[in-house]
Each structure stands twice: as structure tokens, then as C-alpha cells.
Design a protein around this motif. Structure first.
Motif, PDB file in Angstrom:
ATOM      1  N   PRO A  50     -31.013  16.975  14.549  1.00 17.80           N
ATOM      2  CA  PRO A  50     -30.070  15.955  14.068  1.00 17.80           C
ATOM      3  C   PRO A  50     -29.931  15.914  12.555  1.00 17.80           C
ATOM      4  O   PRO A  50     -30.866  16.222  11.814  1.00 17.80           O
ATOM      5  CB  PRO A  50     -30.698  14.647  14.587  1.00 17.80           C
ATOM      6  N   LEU A  51     -28.750  15.521  12.102  1.00 19.82           N
ATOM      7  CA  LEU A  51     -28.486  15.282  10.687  1.00 19.82           C
ATOM      8  C   LEU A  51     -29.325  14.093  10.217  1.00 19.82           C
ATOM      9  O   LEU A  51     -29.365  13.062  10.891  1.00 19.82           O
ATOM     10  CB  LEU A  51     -27.006  14.993  10.483  1.00 19.82           C
ATOM     11  N   VAL A  52     -30.021  14.250   9.090  1.00 15.37           N
ATOM     12  CA  VAL A  52     -30.842  13.163   8.556  1.00 15.37           C
ATOM     13  C   VAL A  52     -30.526  12.963   7.070  1.00 15.37           C
ATOM     14  O   VAL A  52     -30.001  13.851   6.407  1.00 15.37           O
ATOM     15  CB  VAL A  52     -32.356  13.436   8.735  1.00 15.37           C
ATOM     16  N   GLU A 104     -33.653  21.972   8.156  1.00 19.54           N
ATOM     17  CA  GLU A 104     -32.658  23.008   7.946  1.00 19.54           C
ATOM     18  C   GLU A 104     -31.766  22.503   6.813  1.00 19.54           C
ATOM     19  O   GLU A 104     -31.196  21.415   6.905  1.00 19.54           O
ATOM     20  CB  GLU A 104     -31.839  23.240   9.209  1.00 19.54           C
ATOM     21  N   VAL A 105     -31.695  23.277   5.753  1.00 18.87           N
ATOM     22  CA  VAL A 105     -30.911  22.879   4.579  1.00 18.87           C
ATOM     23  C   VAL A 105     -29.580  23.621   4.640  1.00 18.87           C
ATOM     24  O   VAL A 105     -29.539  24.848   4.583  1.00 18.87           O
ATOM     25  CB  VAL A 105     -31.659  23.216   3.277  1.00 18.87           C
ATOM     26  N   GLU A 161     -26.603  19.275   3.063  1.00 23.84           N
ATOM     27  CA  GLU A 161     -26.980  18.407   4.179  1.00 23.84           C
ATOM     28  C   GLU A 161     -28.349  18.818   4.706  1.00 23.84           C
ATOM     29  O   GLU A 161     -28.763  19.977   4.559  1.00 23.84           O
ATOM     30  CB  GLU A 161     -25.962  18.505   5.317  1.00 23.84           C
ATOM     31  N   TYR A 162     -29.024  17.864   5.344  1.00 26.56           N
ATOM     32  CA  TYR A 162     -30.348  18.134   5.925  1.00 26.56           C
ATOM     33  C   TYR A 162     -30.312  17.861   7.425  1.00 26.56           C
ATOM     34  O   TYR A 162     -29.771  16.842   7.873  1.00 26.56           O
ATOM     35  CB  TYR A 162     -31.406  17.225   5.300  1.00 26.56           C
ATOM     36  N   TYR A 163     -30.911  18.766   8.181  1.00 28.06           N
ATOM     37  CA  TYR A 163     -31.053  18.589   9.620  1.00 28.06           C
ATOM     38  C   TYR A 163     -32.535  18.711   9.973  1.00 28.06           C
ATOM     39  O   TYR A 163     -33.204  19.665   9.541  1.00 28.06           O
ATOM     40  CB  TYR A 163     -30.248  19.655  10.380  1.00 28.06           C
ATOM     41  N   ALA A 221     -39.154   8.711   3.916  1.00 25.80           N
ATOM     42  CA  ALA A 221     -39.867   7.691   4.689  1.00 25.80           C
ATOM     43  C   ALA A 221     -40.840   8.300   5.684  1.00 25.80           C
ATOM     44  O   ALA A 221     -41.950   7.787   5.881  1.00 25.80           O
ATOM     45  CB  ALA A 221     -38.866   6.804   5.426  1.00 25.80           C
ATOM     46  N   PHE A 222     -40.467   9.418   6.311  1.00 24.79           N
ATOM     47  CA  PHE A 222     -41.324  10.030   7.313  1.00 24.79           C
ATOM     48  C   PHE A 222     -42.263  11.091   6.732  1.00 24.79           C
ATOM     49  O   PHE A 222     -42.992  11.747   7.471  1.00 24.79           O
ATOM     50  CB  PHE A 222     -40.479  10.624   8.440  1.00 24.79           C
TER      51      PHE A 222
END
Length: 250
Positions: free
Chosen positions: A129-131, A89-90, A118-120, A138-139
Motif C-alpha cells: 500500500p501507498l504510505v 518501495e520508493v 511516493e512510498y509503498y 511513526a512505525f
């Protein structure tokens, strides 16, 4: 006529197979996530969100921001392009509110020095969660070039929405979009997907009446936001009179 095959169902929308390969029918439900501000089902909400999302997506397409929107089919459905959704979610924030105020202690309603993206991570079981960009790369949810393109896309959407909202006396505090990948031959590009509606925008009404002392109060959350936004933008269907407050984003 038999209903098309269901592909996905969420809180607010259902996706069905489209009439042509690479297309989907997006159906807007009256349901939403139940909160104190919004009950579980709001009569007429699906029709209004269909019209509002059509309005915003069409406007973005016209200024060269690619979206999945093709055309509205009827009062509650639209034809969209199939895309591989990036599991994020941007969120673009123009003013401090909600989670940002709680996390950082910045007073509610403070204008930010610049729009913040922000990215969730899209996972309801984890509470989205906020990432950070480090997590995303990385993922393998997206690469660095994807993220650069997502930021550019999100900021263009912000410029467009902020201008449209300001023109009808509304302040865009923040909003959420989803971004998808589409392929044209060997070329991949990112597009705005999902929807743009009061369900994923935080809107504050700037048309506040004067106080007895002649001052104008600060903007505050809009009441009856679905129908009021549709009315101000001139997209209110004649047979829908609904409303209540929206479900706010993260």
C-alpha cells in the motif's frame, strides 16, 4: 560445485551467501509476476536484466551515487553488497500513469510539474500500500533524516536514468527502487539496492514512425522491451534473443 546457501527467493531473483562476509550473490531468474502483458516465465529475461542492472548500477557508482553492486559474475549472477533493506518501495514519477492516473484522474501521459516521490510499504499480502512519511516515521521504518536522504538519492537516480533513456529515444515515465542501509564503522549511509531493469521501470518509446499526415504519435509502451532496451544501450548478450513486455510497477 555445490550451490551456495540460499538467503532469499523472490519472484524475479534469488540471493545466496557471498564468497566473503558482507556480500551476496544475486541470481536473476527468468520468472516474473504473471500478468496479461507478461507470462510467468520469459526465456532469457534473467540474463538481460542482469546485464541491464549492471549497466545502470555501474553508471550510478561512477557518478557518485552509492549502490550495492560490486561486479557481474556470469550471465545470470552478480556480486552485491549486503544491506539492511528499508521496507519501502520508493517510486519516482515523471509522468502520470497507472495508479496515479486512477487515483487522481490525471490523464495518462501528462508530464508532472516536477518529479514526485511516493512510498509503498513492502508487504505483498497487503498489496504494497501507498504510505505517507507520517506512517514511515511513526512505525519506525525510517526516520526523517533517512527520508530526506532517500529523496535526494531517488532524485539523483531519476536524473541519471532519465538522461540515459532520453539518449536512446526512451521516455522514463516512472521507476521503483529499494534503498538499503550499510555501515562503515560507526557511520551509516544509504545505498541503492535490489536492481534497476525493465521490471521496475515504466518506459515509453519515443521513436515512433510518422502517421500518414506527417505527425508523430505520442510515446507509447515499448514492445520487446528487455531486448530492445539492451540493444539500444549496447549491452545485448550475443546469445539472447528474448522478449516481451515488462511487468509494470505500482
Amino acid at each position: 560445485m555445490a550451490r551456495r546457501k540460499k538467503v532469499y527467493e523472490g519472484k524475479a531473483k534469488i540471493l545466496y551467501e557471498g564468497p566473503e562476509p558482507g556480500t551476496l550473490i544475486q541470481y536473476f531468474k527468468d520468472d516474473s509476476a504473471p500478468t496479461v502483458a507478461a507470462p510467468a516465465a520469459l526465456e532469457g529475461k534473467g540474463v538481460l536484466n542482469n546485464r541491464l542492472s549492471e549497466f545502470f548500477m555501474t553508471g550510478l557508482n561512477m557518478i557518485g551515487v552509492p549502490t550495492h553492486f560490486n561486479r557481474r559474475i556470469n550471465m545470470s549472477e552478480q556480486l552485491v553488497r549486503m544491506a539492511e533493506i528499508i521496507p519501502l518501495e520508493v517510486v519516482v514519477r515523471n509522468f502520470s500513469s497507472g495508479p496515479m492516473t486512477a487515483r487522481l484522474g490525471i490523464p495518462e501521459g501528462t508530464q508532472l510539474p516536477r518529479p514526485i516521490v511516493e512510498y509503498y510499504y513492502k508487504d505483498e499480502k497487503l498489496g504494497s500500500p501507498l504510505v505517507s512519511e507520517e506512517h514511515i516515521v511513526a512505525f519506525g521504518w525510517a526516520n526523517q533524516q533517512d527520508l530526506d536522504d532517500v529523496i535526494a538519492l531517488a532524485l539523483r537516480v531519476n536524473d541519471f536514468l532519465s538522461g540515459v533513456m532520453m539518449g536512446v529515444g526512451i521516455r522514463l515515465a516512472d521507476f521503483r527502487i529499494e534503498v538499503g542501509r550499510v555501515w562503515e564503522g560507526d557511520y551509516m549511509r544509504l545505498i541503492v539496492a535490489d536492481e534497476i531493469s525493465p521490471d521496475n521501470c515504466r518506459l515509453w518509446d519515443m521513436r515512433m514512425p510518422e502517421r500518414p499526415d506527417g505527425t508523430i504519435p505520442d510515446p507509447e509502451p515499448m514492445s520487446d522491451v528487455y531486448s530492445e532496451l539492451a540493444r539500444r544501450l549496447g549491452v545485448m548478450p550475443s546469445n539472447v534473443t528474448h522478449t516481451t513486455k515488462p511487468t509494470l510497477i505500482n
